[in-house]
Write a protein that holds these residues in place. Structure first.
Motif, PDB file in Angstrom:
ATOM      1  N   PHE A   1      -6.165  -0.321   1.407  1.00  0.00           N
ATOM      2  CA  PHE A   1      -5.353  -0.863   0.316  1.00  0.00           C
ATOM      3  C   PHE A   1      -6.161  -0.891  -0.979  1.00  0.00           C
ATOM      4  O   PHE A   1      -5.704  -0.411  -2.022  1.00  0.00           O
ATOM      5  CB  PHE A   1      -4.853  -2.278   0.660  1.00  0.00           C
ATOM      6  CG  PHE A   1      -4.109  -2.905  -0.482  1.00  0.00           C
ATOM      7  CD1 PHE A   1      -2.746  -2.696  -0.630  1.00  0.00           C
ATOM      8  CD2 PHE A   1      -4.768  -3.674  -1.429  1.00  0.00           C
ATOM      9  CE1 PHE A   1      -2.059  -3.244  -1.712  1.00  0.00           C
ATOM     10  CE2 PHE A   1      -4.089  -4.226  -2.511  1.00  0.00           C
ATOM     11  CZ  PHE A   1      -2.734  -4.010  -2.648  1.00  0.00           C
TER      12      PHE A   1
ATOM     13  N   TRP B   1       0.840  -1.203   0.000  1.00  0.00           N
ATOM     14  CA  TRP B   1       0.000   0.000   0.000  1.00  0.00           C
ATOM     15  C   TRP B   1       0.878   1.257   0.000  1.00  0.00           C
ATOM     16  O   TRP B   1       0.611   2.211  -0.736  1.00  0.00           O
ATOM     17  CB  TRP B   1      -0.932  -0.026   1.209  1.00  0.00           C
ATOM     18  CG  TRP B   1      -1.586   1.293   1.488  1.00  0.00           C
ATOM     19  CD1 TRP B   1      -2.536   1.912   0.737  1.00  0.00           C
ATOM     20  CD2 TRP B   1      -1.318   2.160   2.585  1.00  0.00           C
ATOM     21  NE1 TRP B   1      -2.874   3.119   1.311  1.00  0.00           N
ATOM     22  CE2 TRP B   1      -2.146   3.287   2.449  1.00  0.00           C
ATOM     23  CE3 TRP B   1      -0.467   2.084   3.688  1.00  0.00           C
ATOM     24  CZ2 TRP B   1      -2.144   4.330   3.366  1.00  0.00           C
ATOM     25  CZ3 TRP B   1      -0.465   3.124   4.599  1.00  0.00           C
ATOM     26  CH2 TRP B   1      -1.304   4.240   4.433  1.00  0.00           C
TER      27      TRP B   1
ATOM     28  N   ARG C   1      -5.373   1.222  -4.301  1.00  0.00           N
ATOM     29  CA  ARG C   1      -4.996   0.488  -5.519  1.00  0.00           C
ATOM     30  C   ARG C   1      -5.978   0.794  -6.653  1.00  0.00           C
ATOM     31  O   ARG C   1      -5.576   1.013  -7.791  1.00  0.00           O
ATOM     32  CB  ARG C   1      -4.941  -1.009  -5.212  1.00  0.00           C
ATOM     33  CG  ARG C   1      -4.647  -1.960  -6.360  1.00  0.00           C
ATOM     34  CD  ARG C   1      -3.290  -1.801  -7.028  1.00  0.00           C
ATOM     35  NE  ARG C   1      -2.148  -1.955  -6.173  1.00  0.00           N
ATOM     36  CZ  ARG C   1      -1.426  -3.053  -6.009  1.00  0.00           C
ATOM     37  NH1 ARG C   1      -1.746  -4.157  -6.666  1.00  0.00           N
ATOM     38  NH2 ARG C   1      -0.368  -3.061  -5.222  1.00  0.00           N
TER      39      ARG C   1
END
Length: 149
Positions: free
Chosen positions: A93, A43, A97
């Motif tokens: 995360f 992350w 992403r």
């Protein structure tokens, strides 16, 4: 841009959802990071790409070298401590992403070439993403091996 490459990068979102509570706090091997710390590490590099690298990715750009990996990885381990529950880090995360992938899609320019640090070979967006797909794969294999044990 290679859509299959982006899909592979995005697929880690689904993988991270499958990590259970016990695996989450288990080191990937003796004396190594926990799975939680590994996910924080991935992350943290996504955040670095969003904040530092992506804004500089322009055709013919000369981008400074990546941050010192050891130092930056220590920061990621410290940031992992800020997440008290697994779901919060997983959610963060996935959101990061997904946003990064959206930004890559918006930047898509197959003709774009840029240089990072002293690397003599120019980067394309695909080459850059490929580095992190391989990085994800490396850590995914470590986690899968842990789950098999």
């Amino acid at each position: 841009m290679n859509e299959q490459l982006l899909e592979q990068f995005e697929s880690f979102n689904e993988f991270v959802k499958t990590i259970d509570d016990v695996t989450w706090i288990t080191p990937i091997s003796a004396g190594k990071w926990t799975v939680k710390e590994v996910i924080s590490h991935l992350w943290n590099w996504d955040v670095y790409t969003l904040e530092v690298m992506l804004p500089q990715m322009k055709d013919q750009a000369e981008i400074p070298e990546f941050a010192d990996h050891d130092t930056y990885n220590l920061i990621a381990v410290e940031k992992a401590k800020e997440f008290y529950d697994r779901e919060a880090l997983i959610r963060t995360f996935i959101e990061t992403r997904t946003y990064l992938i959206d930004q890559f899609r918006m930047l898509d320019n197959p003709e774009m070439k840029f240089w990072i640090g002293n690397d003599k070979i120019p980067y394309s967006l695909d080459r850059y993403i490929e580095i992190f797909v391989h990085h994800d794969d490396h850590h995914k294999k470590q986690i899968e091996k842990l789950c098999e044990a």
